[in-house]
Design a protein around this motif. Structure first.
Motif, PDB file in Angstrom:
ATOM      1  N   VAL A 190       0.865  -1.202  -0.087  1.00  0.00           N
ATOM      2  CA  VAL A 190      -0.088   0.150  -0.090  1.00  0.00           C
ATOM      3  C   VAL A 190       0.875   1.210   0.008  1.00  0.00           C
ATOM      4  O   VAL A 190       0.756   2.228  -0.762  1.00  0.00           O
ATOM      5  CB  VAL A 190      -0.749  -0.139   1.329  1.00  0.00           C
ATOM      6  N   ILE A 191       2.035   1.332   0.902  1.00  0.00           N
ATOM      7  CA  ILE A 191       2.804   2.251   0.851  1.00  0.00           C
ATOM      8  C   ILE A 191       3.537   2.596  -0.396  1.00  0.00           C
ATOM      9  O   ILE A 191       3.561   3.703  -1.087  1.00  0.00           O
ATOM     10  CB  ILE A 191       3.921   2.140   1.813  1.00  0.00           C
ATOM     11  N   LEU A 192       3.851   1.466  -1.196  1.00  0.00           N
ATOM     12  CA  LEU A 192       4.511   1.612  -2.308  1.00  0.00           C
ATOM     13  C   LEU A 192       3.561   2.137  -3.522  1.00  0.00           C
ATOM     14  O   LEU A 192       3.895   3.132  -4.197  1.00  0.00           O
ATOM     15  CB  LEU A 192       5.064   0.134  -2.820  1.00  0.00           C
ATOM     16  N   VAL A 193       2.497   1.696  -3.473  1.00  0.00           N
ATOM     17  CA  VAL A 193       1.388   2.200  -4.591  1.00  0.00           C
ATOM     18  C   VAL A 193       1.001   3.428  -4.197  1.00  0.00           C
ATOM     19  O   VAL A 193       0.986   4.359  -5.253  1.00  0.00           O
ATOM     20  CB  VAL A 193       0.260   1.054  -4.708  1.00  0.00           C
ATOM     21  N   VAL A 194       0.658   3.771  -3.024  1.00  0.00           N
ATOM     22  CA  VAL A 194      -0.186   5.074  -2.853  1.00  0.00           C
ATOM     23  C   VAL A 194       1.228   6.492  -2.667  1.00  0.00           C
ATOM     24  O   VAL A 194       0.756   7.482  -2.893  1.00  0.00           O
ATOM     25  CB  VAL A 194      -0.936   5.071  -1.319  1.00  0.00           C
ATOM     26  N   VAL A 195       2.172   5.753  -2.020  1.00  0.00           N
ATOM     27  CA  VAL A 195       3.207   7.222  -1.833  1.00  0.00           C
ATOM     28  C   VAL A 195       4.259   7.050  -2.726  1.00  0.00           C
ATOM     29  O   VAL A 195       4.641   8.027  -3.338  1.00  0.00           O
ATOM     30  CB  VAL A 195       3.593   6.861  -0.203  1.00  0.00           C
ATOM     31  N   MET A 196       5.083   5.910  -2.675  1.00  0.00           N
ATOM     32  CA  MET A 196       6.282   6.073  -3.179  1.00  0.00           C
ATOM     33  C   MET A 196       6.310   6.011  -4.832  1.00  0.00           C
ATOM     34  O   MET A 196       7.108   6.822  -5.572  1.00  0.00           O
ATOM     35  CB  MET A 196       7.131   4.696  -3.032  1.00  0.00           C
ATOM     36  N   ILE A 197       5.414   5.295  -5.406  1.00  0.00           N
ATOM     37  CA  ILE A 197       5.446   5.203  -7.139  1.00  0.00           C
ATOM     38  C   ILE A 197       4.815   6.627  -7.498  1.00  0.00           C
ATOM     39  O   ILE A 197       5.421   7.275  -8.485  1.00  0.00           O
ATOM     40  CB  ILE A 197       4.549   4.202  -7.513  1.00  0.00           C
ATOM     41  N   PRO A 198       3.786   7.111  -7.206  1.00  0.00           N
ATOM     42  CA  PRO A 198       3.644   8.569  -7.365  1.00  0.00           C
ATOM     43  C   PRO A 198       4.528   9.742  -7.385  1.00  0.00           C
ATOM     44  O   PRO A 198       4.493  10.456  -8.024  1.00  0.00           O
ATOM     45  CB  PRO A 198       2.346   8.942  -6.572  1.00  0.00           C
ATOM     46  N   ARG A 199       5.322   9.651  -6.195  1.00  0.00           N
ATOM     47  CA  ARG A 199       6.439  10.561  -5.842  1.00  0.00           C
ATOM     48  C   ARG A 199       7.668  10.271  -7.115  1.00  0.00           C
ATOM     49  O   ARG A 199       8.447  11.231  -7.273  1.00  0.00           O
ATOM     50  CB  ARG A 199       6.983  10.456  -4.604  1.00  0.00           C
ATOM     51  N   GLY A 200       7.776   9.061  -7.417  1.00  0.00           N
ATOM     52  CA  GLY A 200       8.866   8.715  -8.194  1.00  0.00           C
ATOM     53  C   GLY A 200      10.287   8.257  -7.677  1.00  0.00           C
ATOM     54  O   GLY A 200      11.159   8.013  -8.310  1.00  0.00           O
ATOM     55  N   THR A 201      10.258   8.520  -6.194  1.00  0.00           N
ATOM     56  CA  THR A 201      11.531   8.118  -5.644  1.00  0.00           C
ATOM     57  C   THR A 201      11.359   7.323  -4.206  1.00  0.00           C
ATOM     58  O   THR A 201      10.287   7.298  -3.944  1.00  0.00           O
ATOM     59  CB  THR A 201      12.039   9.754  -4.947  1.00  0.00           C
ATOM     60  N   GLY A 202      12.543   6.457  -3.913  1.00  0.00           N
ATOM     61  CA  GLY A 202      12.464   6.089  -2.830  1.00  0.00           C
ATOM     62  C   GLY A 202      11.700   4.599  -2.691  1.00  0.00           C
ATOM     63  O   GLY A 202      11.557   3.969  -1.911  1.00  0.00           O
ATOM     64  N   PHE A 203      11.264   3.992  -4.088  1.00  0.00           N
ATOM     65  CA  PHE A 203      10.520   2.809  -4.109  1.00  0.00           C
ATOM     66  C   PHE A 203      11.479   1.612  -4.003  1.00  0.00           C
ATOM     67  O   PHE A 203      11.125   0.380  -3.825  1.00  0.00           O
ATOM     68  CB  PHE A 203       9.648   2.802  -5.289  1.00  0.00           C
ATOM     69  N   GLN A 204      12.728   1.975  -4.375  1.00  0.00           N
ATOM     70  CA  GLN A 204      13.615   0.599  -4.304  1.00  0.00           C
ATOM     71  C   GLN A 204      13.965   0.117  -2.939  1.00  0.00           C
ATOM     72  O   GLN A 204      13.617  -1.373  -3.035  1.00  0.00           O
ATOM     73  CB  GLN A 204      15.126   1.192  -4.665  1.00  0.00           C
ATOM     74  N   LEU A 205      13.911   0.774  -2.011  1.00  0.00           N
ATOM     75  CA  LEU A 205      13.964   0.088  -0.505  1.00  0.00           C
ATOM     76  C   LEU A 205      12.775  -0.561  -0.099  1.00  0.00           C
ATOM     77  O   LEU A 205      12.559  -1.653   0.368  1.00  0.00           O
ATOM     78  CB  LEU A 205      14.478   1.246   0.335  1.00  0.00           C
ATOM     79  N   SER A 206      11.541   0.077  -0.592  1.00  0.00           N
ATOM     80  CA  SER A 206      10.185  -0.421  -0.391  1.00  0.00           C
ATOM     81  C   SER A 206      10.025  -1.985  -0.848  1.00  0.00           C
ATOM     82  O   SER A 206       9.478  -2.817  -0.339  1.00  0.00           O
ATOM     83  CB  SER A 206       9.149   0.372  -0.846  1.00  0.00           C
ATOM     84  N   THR A 207      10.617  -2.120  -2.187  1.00  0.00           N
ATOM     85  CA  THR A 207      10.741  -3.229  -2.985  1.00  0.00           C
ATOM     86  C   THR A 207      11.241  -4.450  -2.139  1.00  0.00           C
ATOM     87  O   THR A 207      10.795  -5.610  -2.084  1.00  0.00           O
ATOM     88  CB  THR A 207      11.015  -3.262  -4.386  1.00  0.00           C
ATOM     89  N   VAL A 208      12.376  -3.999  -1.564  1.00  0.00           N
ATOM     90  CA  VAL A 208      13.260  -4.725  -0.966  1.00  0.00           C
ATOM     91  C   VAL A 208      12.426  -5.492   0.365  1.00  0.00           C
ATOM     92  O   VAL A 208      12.514  -6.449   0.542  1.00  0.00           O
ATOM     93  CB  VAL A 208      14.687  -4.179  -0.472  1.00  0.00           C
ATOM     94  N   TRP A 209      11.903  -4.247   1.274  1.00  0.00           N
ATOM     95  CA  TRP A 209      11.109  -4.836   2.289  1.00  0.00           C
ATOM     96  C   TRP A 209       9.970  -5.638   1.966  1.00  0.00           C
ATOM     97  O   TRP A 209       9.501  -6.529   2.688  1.00  0.00           O
ATOM     98  CB  TRP A 209      10.651  -3.633   3.254  1.00  0.00           C
ATOM     99  N   ILE A 210       9.349  -5.355   0.681  1.00  0.00           N
ATOM    100  CA  ILE A 210       8.351  -6.341   0.206  1.00  0.00           C
ATOM    101  C   ILE A 210       8.645  -7.783   0.140  1.00  0.00           C
ATOM    102  O   ILE A 210       8.001  -8.732   0.522  1.00  0.00           O
ATOM    103  CB  ILE A 210       7.718  -5.614  -0.886  1.00  0.00           C
TER     104      ILE A 210
END
Length: 93
Positions: free
Chosen positions: A49-69
């Motif tokens: 949810v954080i990745l889809v709602v926050v990180m992808i729209p911003r376009g930054t910081g989603f690499q670490l979120s995918t690792v935690w997923i």
């Protein structure tokens, strides 16, 4: 951030408290090996949810979120390790 949730008509406080509690107590419990599969699955859903709602729209910081997923998906699928506190419970399930 609050204005974003106000636009969709959702209150941010219950979601914020749930997120704080899950991340704080869930991470401590996973580190100790308590309720690992259930908490890892909840954190897996939360990170998506954080990745889809926050990180992808911003376009930054989603690499670490995918690792935690990936980490939480692994823990929810494979369970606990040898030294976990709830190992006797996991053997029965």
């Amino acid at each position: 951030m609050t204005s974003n949730f106000s636009r969709v008509g959702a209150s941010i406080r219950p979601l914020a408290y749930l997120t704080i509690a899950l991340e704080l107590f869930g991470s401590i419990a996973i580190a100790l090996g308590l309720l690992t599969r259930a908490l890892a699955f909840m954190l897996f859903i939360q990170m998506i949810v954080i990745l889809v709602v926050v990180m992808i729209p911003r376009g930054t910081g989603f690499q670490l979120s995918t690792v935690w997923i990936g980490v939480f998906a692994y823990l929810s699928a494979h369970g606990i390790g040898r030294w976990a506190l709830d190992r006797p419970i996991d053997r029965q399930v």
